[in-house]
Design a protein around this motif. Structure first.
Motif, PDB file in Angstrom:
ATOM      1  N   TYR A  81       0.821  -1.218   0.000  1.00 57.14           N
ATOM      2  CA  TYR A  81       0.000   0.000   0.000  1.00 57.14           C
ATOM      3  C   TYR A  81       0.857   1.272   0.000  1.00 57.14           C
ATOM      4  N   ARG A  82       2.131   1.143   0.426  1.00 56.32           N
ATOM      5  CA  ARG A  82       3.024   2.298   0.417  1.00 56.32           C
ATOM      6  C   ARG A  82       3.991   2.272  -0.756  1.00 56.32           C
ATOM      7  N   HIS A  83       4.204   1.118  -1.326  1.00 55.84           N
ATOM      8  CA  HIS A  83       5.107   0.959  -2.469  1.00 55.84           C
ATOM      9  C   HIS A  83       4.382   0.153  -3.551  1.00 55.84           C
ATOM     10  N   PRO A  84       3.593   0.808  -4.380  1.00 57.02           N
ATOM     11  CA  PRO A  84       2.771   0.108  -5.382  1.00 57.02           C
ATOM     12  C   PRO A  84       3.577  -0.715  -6.379  1.00 57.02           C
ATOM     13  N   ASP A  85       4.876  -0.476  -6.481  1.00 54.36           N
ATOM     14  CA  ASP A  85       5.683  -1.223  -7.440  1.00 54.36           C
ATOM     15  C   ASP A  85       6.221  -2.527  -6.857  1.00 54.36           C
ATOM     16  N   ARG A  86       5.881  -2.823  -5.602  1.00 55.64           N
ATOM     17  CA  ARG A  86       6.408  -4.022  -4.959  1.00 55.64           C
ATOM     18  C   ARG A  86       5.302  -5.054  -4.756  1.00 55.64           C
ATOM     19  N   GLU A  87       5.530  -6.229  -5.315  1.00 56.89           N
ATOM     20  CA  GLU A  87       4.575  -7.324  -5.163  1.00 56.89           C
ATOM     21  C   GLU A  87       4.713  -7.936  -3.764  1.00 56.89           C
ATOM     22  N   THR A  88       3.590  -8.207  -3.123  1.00 55.99           N
ATOM     23  CA  THR A  88       3.632  -8.812  -1.790  1.00 55.99           C
ATOM     24  C   THR A  88       2.340  -9.579  -1.512  1.00 55.99           C
ATOM     25  N   TYR A  89       2.444 -10.626  -0.700  1.00 52.72           N
ATOM     26  CA  TYR A  89       1.269 -11.416  -0.326  1.00 52.72           C
ATOM     27  C   TYR A  89       1.067 -11.430   1.204  1.00 52.72           C
ATOM     28  N   ARG A 113      -0.289  -9.457   4.549  1.00 59.11           N
ATOM     29  CA  ARG A 113      -1.267  -8.427   4.898  1.00 59.11           C
ATOM     30  C   ARG A 113      -1.132  -8.041   6.375  1.00 59.11           C
ATOM     31  N   CYS A 114      -1.440  -6.778   6.655  1.00 56.26           N
ATOM     32  CA  CYS A 114      -1.443  -6.282   8.031  1.00 56.26           C
ATOM     33  C   CYS A 114      -2.559  -6.966   8.813  1.00 56.26           C
ATOM     34  N   GLN A 115      -2.254  -7.423  10.004  1.00 57.13           N
ATOM     35  CA  GLN A 115      -3.232  -8.131  10.821  1.00 57.13           C
ATOM     36  C   GLN A 115      -4.338  -7.220  11.346  1.00 57.13           C
ATOM     37  N   ARG A 116      -4.103  -5.898  11.322  1.00 55.23           N
ATOM     38  CA  ARG A 116      -5.113  -4.967  11.845  1.00 55.23           C
ATOM     39  C   ARG A 116      -5.989  -4.375  10.740  1.00 55.23           C
ATOM     40  N   CYS A 117      -5.340  -3.847   9.678  1.00 53.24           N
ATOM     41  CA  CYS A 117      -6.117  -3.160   8.640  1.00 53.24           C
ATOM     42  C   CYS A 117      -6.262  -3.979   7.357  1.00 53.24           C
ATOM     43  N   ASP A 118      -5.567  -5.115   7.250  1.00 49.19           N
ATOM     44  CA  ASP A 118      -5.658  -6.040   6.117  1.00 49.19           C
ATOM     45  C   ASP A 118      -5.068  -5.480   4.828  1.00 49.19           C
ATOM     46  N   ARG A 119      -4.270  -4.428   4.930  1.00 49.42           N
ATOM     47  CA  ARG A 119      -3.620  -3.912   3.724  1.00 49.42           C
ATOM     48  C   ARG A 119      -2.367  -4.724   3.423  1.00 49.42           C
ATOM     49  N   SER A 120      -2.011  -4.785   2.148  1.00 45.10           N
ATOM     50  CA  SER A 120      -0.804  -5.503   1.735  1.00 45.10           C
ATOM     51  C   SER A 120       0.427  -4.689   2.110  1.00 45.10           C
ATOM     52  N   ILE A 121       1.438  -5.382   2.638  1.00 48.67           N
ATOM     53  CA  ILE A 121       2.647  -4.692   3.091  1.00 48.67           C
ATOM     54  C   ILE A 121       3.889  -5.451   2.632  1.00 48.67           C
ATOM     55  N   CYS A 122       4.879  -4.677   2.194  1.00 43.96           N
ATOM     56  CA  CYS A 122       6.142  -5.263   1.779  1.00 43.96           C
ATOM     57  C   CYS A 122       7.058  -5.409   2.993  1.00 43.96           C
ATOM     58  N   PRO A 123       8.201  -6.069   2.867  1.00 49.17           N
ATOM     59  CA  PRO A 123       9.097  -6.257   4.024  1.00 49.17           C
ATOM     60  C   PRO A 123       9.538  -4.963   4.691  1.00 49.17           C
ATOM     61  N   ASP A 124       9.705  -3.877   3.916  1.00 48.64           N
ATOM     62  CA  ASP A 124      10.126  -2.601   4.509  1.00 48.64           C
ATOM     63  C   ASP A 124       9.021  -1.940   5.322  1.00 48.64           C
ATOM     64  N   CYS A 125       7.795  -2.311   5.084  1.00 53.31           N
ATOM     65  CA  CYS A 125       6.659  -1.644   5.733  1.00 53.31           C
ATOM     66  C   CYS A 125       5.999  -2.504   6.798  1.00 53.31           C
ATOM     67  N   MET A 126       6.540  -3.680   7.062  1.00 51.61           N
ATOM     68  CA  MET A 126       5.913  -4.566   8.043  1.00 51.61           C
ATOM     69  C   MET A 126       6.713  -4.587   9.331  1.00 51.61           C
TER      70      MET A 126
END
Length: 286
Positions: free
Chosen positions: A21-29, A31-44
């Motif tokens: 959700y913060r880096h649209p160019d990064r594929e990730t599977y 999800r945040c346990q609170r808001c359910d948004r997709s997050i890459c390793p730098d944002c988790m």
């Protein structure tokens, strides 16, 4: 050993590829346990269960109540203010040993000097002591600071303790300015700690008889032993007692505001006393 994000699940044909959700160019599977948004390793960030995004972690930190001392200060693990004050006093004494005349004449408490604009004497004199060969003055004050300071700092918090110490020192110097002529020493600040110790003990409901004996004996010594500035001692004692009362009896709901207001009010009163009233030597001839 740091944990790694879970491996990516197989991607169903034709389904949109989830991206951070913060880096649209990064594929990730993941999800945040609170808001359910997709997050890459730098944002988790690792949570008790799974991972959370940076926004949810920050939001969670805002709702966590920070630990406080019994009187509202930040927790103190090491009494840094007490040790710093002790170190400054000792370093100042070393400077006195090297050049006592110059140090004392430039930074000692002298009422006429303050009246002529040398306001720094009100504070710097509280870090100076009787020069060699006399050692009892600094030994007593530093012993008292070593014994009382850390415990008070842990109860009040470092910032509140620093305000208490410095205002007590200033209160002692202002009393010397108004009712004396000249003096040296941290005794005003130390007597302020004595007063604070009594107020804190009363507030916590502990036995205050030992503190009263401590204060009584030291006040007696103040008037019995020649050459001691009773003005500095009593000025520091009264100031420290007033400041401590404001710190420990402030209502919990607006504690920091009330504590700050008391400290500022005491500081303003001391400044007004020096600004509006003449020193003792001049007052004698008015």
């Amino acid at each position: 050993m740091t944990s790694q994000p879970p491996p990516s699940p197989p991607h169903p044909p034709g389904a949109a590829v989830p991206t951070c959700y913060r880096h649209p160019d990064r594929e990730t599977y993941v999800r945040c346990q609170r808001c359910d948004r997709s997050i890459c390793p730098d944002c988790m960030r690792e949570a008790a269960v799974g991972y959370q995004c940076l926004d949810c972690v920050q939001e969670g930190n805002r709702t966590v109540r920070r630990a406080r001392t019994v009187f509202g200060g930040a927790p103190v693990t090491t009494a840094r203010v007490s040790w710093t004050l002790l170190a400054i006093n000792l370093l100042a004494y070393v400077a006195e040993v090297l050049d006592p005349e110059r140090v004392i004449s430039a930074y000692g408490m002298w009422s006429i000097g303050v009246y002529q604009g040398e306001w720094w004497r009100l504070i710097t004199s509280a870090f100076l002591h009787a020069p060699p060969p006399s050692f009892w003055h600094i030994l007593f004050n530093m012993w008292a600071l070593y014994v009382i300071g850390p415990d008070l700092e842990r109860l009040l918090g470092s910032a509140r303790f620093a305000a208490l110490y410095l205002l007590s020192a200033l209160g002692g110097s202002v009393a010397i300015y108004l009712f004396g002529v000249a003096a040296l020493g941290a005794s005003g600040a130390i007597y302020g700690l004595f007063g604070a110790l009594f107020v804190v003990a009363r507030r916590l409901g502990t036995d205050v008889r030992g503190v009263l004996w401590l204060i009584g004996i030291n006040v007696l010594i103040t008037f019995v032993v020649p050459g001691i500035s009773w003005q500095g001692h009593l000025g520091g004692l009264v100031t420290g007692t007033v400041v401590a009362a404001g710190l420990v009896y402030a209502p919990e709901r607006h504690r920091t505001l009330v504590q700050s207001a008391v400290a500022v009010a005491v500081l303003a009163a001391l400044i007004c006393a020096v600004t509006l009233l003449p020193p003792y030597p001049l007052a004698l001839f008015r």
